[in-house]
Motif scaffolding. Structure first.
Motif, PDB file in Angstrom:
ATOM      1  N   HIS A 162       0.847  -1.040   0.159  1.00 59.15           N
ATOM      2  CA  HIS A 162       0.068  -0.131   0.012  1.00 59.15           C
ATOM      3  C   HIS A 162       0.877   1.377   0.013  1.00 59.15           C
ATOM      4  O   HIS A 162       0.646   2.356  -0.495  1.00 59.15           O
ATOM      5  CB  HIS A 162      -0.886   0.110   1.297  1.00 59.15           C
ATOM      6  CG  HIS A 162      -2.037   1.002   1.197  1.00 59.15           C
ATOM      7  ND1 HIS A 162      -3.342   0.846   2.005  1.00 59.15           N
ATOM      8  CD2 HIS A 162      -2.090   2.288   0.430  1.00 59.15           C
ATOM      9  CE1 HIS A 162      -4.037   1.998   1.662  1.00 59.15           C
ATOM     10  NE2 HIS A 162      -3.579   2.687   0.786  1.00 59.15           N
ATOM     11  N   LYS A 216      -5.372   7.682  -3.088  1.00 60.66           N
ATOM     12  CA  LYS A 216      -6.380   7.625  -3.717  1.00 60.66           C
ATOM     13  C   LYS A 216      -6.432   7.033  -5.151  1.00 60.66           C
ATOM     14  O   LYS A 216      -7.474   7.126  -5.987  1.00 60.66           O
ATOM     15  CB  LYS A 216      -6.877   9.122  -3.833  1.00 60.66           C
ATOM     16  CG  LYS A 216      -7.031   9.803  -2.921  1.00 60.66           C
ATOM     17  CD  LYS A 216      -7.582  11.308  -2.793  1.00 60.66           C
ATOM     18  CE  LYS A 216      -7.851  11.800  -1.073  1.00 60.66           C
ATOM     19  NZ  LYS A 216      -8.336  12.954  -1.287  1.00 60.66           N
ATOM     20  N   SER A 217      -5.473   6.184  -5.577  1.00 57.96           N
ATOM     21  CA  SER A 217      -5.195   5.349  -6.767  1.00 57.96           C
ATOM     22  C   SER A 217      -6.235   4.333  -6.453  1.00 57.96           C
ATOM     23  O   SER A 217      -6.757   4.086  -5.449  1.00 57.96           O
ATOM     24  CB  SER A 217      -4.040   4.983  -7.013  1.00 57.96           C
ATOM     25  OG  SER A 217      -3.530   4.176  -6.126  1.00 57.96           O
ATOM     26  N   GLU A 218      -6.446   3.662  -7.897  1.00 57.27           N
ATOM     27  CA  GLU A 218      -7.384   2.336  -7.705  1.00 57.27           C
ATOM     28  C   GLU A 218      -6.573   1.342  -6.774  1.00 57.27           C
ATOM     29  O   GLU A 218      -7.605   0.490  -5.966  1.00 57.27           O
ATOM     30  CB  GLU A 218      -7.548   2.029  -9.243  1.00 57.27           C
ATOM     31  CG  GLU A 218      -8.542   0.662  -9.228  1.00 57.27           C
ATOM     32  CD  GLU A 218      -8.765   0.429 -10.719  1.00 57.27           C
ATOM     33  OE1 GLU A 218      -8.914  -0.939 -11.105  1.00 57.27           O
ATOM     34  OE2 GLU A 218      -8.726   1.216 -11.465  1.00 57.27           O
ATOM     35  N   ALA A 273      -4.792   1.779  -4.303  1.00 58.96           N
ATOM     36  CA  ALA A 273      -4.765   2.264  -2.819  1.00 58.96           C
ATOM     37  C   ALA A 273      -6.220   2.062  -2.219  1.00 58.96           C
ATOM     38  O   ALA A 273      -6.424   1.590  -1.242  1.00 58.96           O
ATOM     39  CB  ALA A 273      -4.423   3.784  -2.680  1.00 58.96           C
ATOM     40  N   GLU A 274      -7.286   2.359  -3.214  1.00 62.03           N
ATOM     41  CA  GLU A 274      -8.656   1.811  -2.726  1.00 62.03           C
ATOM     42  C   GLU A 274      -8.855   0.499  -2.468  1.00 62.03           C
ATOM     43  O   GLU A 274      -9.589   0.292  -1.552  1.00 62.03           O
ATOM     44  CB  GLU A 274      -9.673   2.413  -3.599  1.00 62.03           C
ATOM     45  CG  GLU A 274      -9.528   3.836  -3.780  1.00 62.03           C
ATOM     46  CD  GLU A 274      -9.548   4.851  -2.444  1.00 62.03           C
ATOM     47  OE1 GLU A 274     -10.724   4.480  -1.587  1.00 62.03           O
ATOM     48  OE2 GLU A 274      -9.036   5.583  -2.360  1.00 62.03           O
ATOM     49  N   MET A 275      -8.210  -0.259  -3.430  1.00 67.66           N
ATOM     50  CA  MET A 275      -8.321  -1.756  -3.170  1.00 67.66           C
ATOM     51  C   MET A 275      -7.595  -2.295  -1.683  1.00 67.66           C
ATOM     52  O   MET A 275      -8.322  -3.003  -1.104  1.00 67.66           O
ATOM     53  CB  MET A 275      -7.608  -2.373  -4.495  1.00 67.66           C
ATOM     54  CG  MET A 275      -7.771  -4.090  -4.243  1.00 67.66           C
ATOM     55  SD  MET A 275      -7.030  -4.785  -5.686  1.00 67.66           S
ATOM     56  CE  MET A 275      -5.124  -4.340  -5.329  1.00 67.66           C
ATOM     57  N   LYS A 297      -7.164  -0.605   0.730  1.00 74.87           N
ATOM     58  CA  LYS A 297      -8.074   0.148   1.940  1.00 74.87           C
ATOM     59  C   LYS A 297      -8.981  -1.048   2.309  1.00 74.87           C
ATOM     60  O   LYS A 297      -9.267  -1.343   3.544  1.00 74.87           O
ATOM     61  CB  LYS A 297      -8.613   1.211   1.558  1.00 74.87           C
ATOM     62  CG  LYS A 297      -7.917   2.523   1.724  1.00 74.87           C
ATOM     63  CD  LYS A 297      -8.562   3.663   1.272  1.00 74.87           C
ATOM     64  CE  LYS A 297      -7.729   4.969   0.929  1.00 74.87           C
ATOM     65  NZ  LYS A 297      -8.426   5.992   0.478  1.00 74.87           N
ATOM     66  N   VAL A 298      -9.701  -1.589   1.180  1.00 79.28           N
ATOM     67  CA  VAL A 298     -10.712  -2.419   1.362  1.00 79.28           C
ATOM     68  C   VAL A 298     -10.038  -3.927   1.917  1.00 79.28           C
ATOM     69  O   VAL A 298     -10.652  -4.456   3.031  1.00 79.28           O
ATOM     70  CB  VAL A 298     -11.680  -2.950   0.091  1.00 79.28           C
ATOM     71  CG1 VAL A 298     -12.403  -3.861   0.128  1.00 79.28           C
ATOM     72  CG2 VAL A 298     -12.334  -1.505  -0.385  1.00 79.28           C
ATOM     73  N   ARG A 337      -9.232  -3.417   5.722  1.00 79.44           N
ATOM     74  CA  ARG A 337     -10.252  -3.256   6.662  1.00 79.44           C
ATOM     75  C   ARG A 337     -11.016  -4.348   6.941  1.00 79.44           C
ATOM     76  O   ARG A 337     -11.217  -5.011   8.211  1.00 79.44           O
ATOM     77  CB  ARG A 337     -11.337  -2.156   5.964  1.00 79.44           C
ATOM     78  CG  ARG A 337     -12.503  -1.880   7.131  1.00 79.44           C
ATOM     79  CD  ARG A 337     -13.566  -1.022   6.303  1.00 79.44           C
ATOM     80  NE  ARG A 337     -14.312  -1.873   5.544  1.00 79.44           N
ATOM     81  CZ  ARG A 337     -14.455  -1.734   4.225  1.00 79.44           C
ATOM     82  NH1 ARG A 337     -14.031  -0.625   3.521  1.00 79.44           N
ATOM     83  NH2 ARG A 337     -15.183  -2.145   3.478  1.00 79.44           N
ATOM     84  N   ALA A 390      -6.509   4.606   5.455  1.00 78.69           N
ATOM     85  CA  ALA A 390      -8.085   4.936   5.004  1.00 78.69           C
ATOM     86  C   ALA A 390      -8.194   6.352   4.904  1.00 78.69           C
ATOM     87  O   ALA A 390      -9.091   6.948   4.148  1.00 78.69           O
ATOM     88  CB  ALA A 390      -8.914   4.357   5.983  1.00 78.69           C
ATOM     89  N   ASP A 425      -5.794   8.360   3.663  1.00 83.25           N
ATOM     90  CA  ASP A 425      -4.819   8.474   2.692  1.00 83.25           C
ATOM     91  C   ASP A 425      -3.554   9.286   3.359  1.00 83.25           C
ATOM     92  O   ASP A 425      -2.923  10.156   2.729  1.00 83.25           O
ATOM     93  CB  ASP A 425      -5.370   9.322   1.472  1.00 83.25           C
ATOM     94  CG  ASP A 425      -6.310   8.666   0.822  1.00 83.25           C
ATOM     95  OD1 ASP A 425      -5.977   7.541   0.461  1.00 83.25           O
ATOM     96  OD2 ASP A 425      -7.568   9.192   0.320  1.00 83.25           O
TER      97      ASP A 425
END
Length: 147
Positions: free
Chosen positions: A35, A41-43, A45-47, A49-50, A53, A113, A115
């Motif tokens: 990460h 905020k890249s695609e 990074a968002e993946m 985060k999920v 979590r 989460a 960023d």
């Protein structure tokens, strides 16, 4: 179910939840390594985060709670808190350190989460080794009961 059967069930369930908790403790810092290498905020990074979590909330936290509850039940059942069990007291201290690491990982996950990249890839590569070392020492204490 007899007392011996209850003890064996408690022990088996404790081991199962320890293994599951440790899987997360070893994997989450590795996710942090990857990460930290992608832009906020890249695609990707968002993946991450999920994934982070779900790993923390869905696996690590419930397994840590179950590990503690079952461990306390086992300690009470075997009178491990009593004298002559120095190995247990050392193990308990290291388990509390492990729980502290869990808390640190939760803090880092929340920062990602938002960023916020609060630590470097190198930091997480080193951090990733700490739970493994603790796990080895804890297992040696439990199996060998050196003191």
């Amino acid at each position: 179910m007899g007392s011996a059967d209850l003890y064996l069930w408690l022990k088996a369930l404790h081991i199962i939840f320890v293994v599951c908790w440790m899987a997360g403790m070893l994997y989450l810092p590795r996710l942090f390594v990857y990460h930290s290498k992608v832009p906020p905020k890249s695609e990707a990074a968002e993946m991450f985060k999920v994934m982070e979590r779900k790993l923390m909330r869905g696996i690590m936290l419930p397994c840590m709670i179950a590990t503690f509850l079952l461990g306390i039940a086992l300690a009470v059942k075997t009178n491990a808190f009593g004298p002559g069990n120095g190995w247990f007291h050392a193990k308990l201290l290291l388990v509390l350190v492990m729980a502290g690491l869990h808390g640190m990982m939760s803090k880092y996950r929340k920062a990602f989460a938002r960023d916020e990249y609060v630590k470097t890839e190198r930091y997480f590569r080193i951090f990733n080794e700490i739970p493994a070392v603790l796990m080895v020492v804890i297992i040696l204490l439990v199996v060998l009961k050196p003191f």
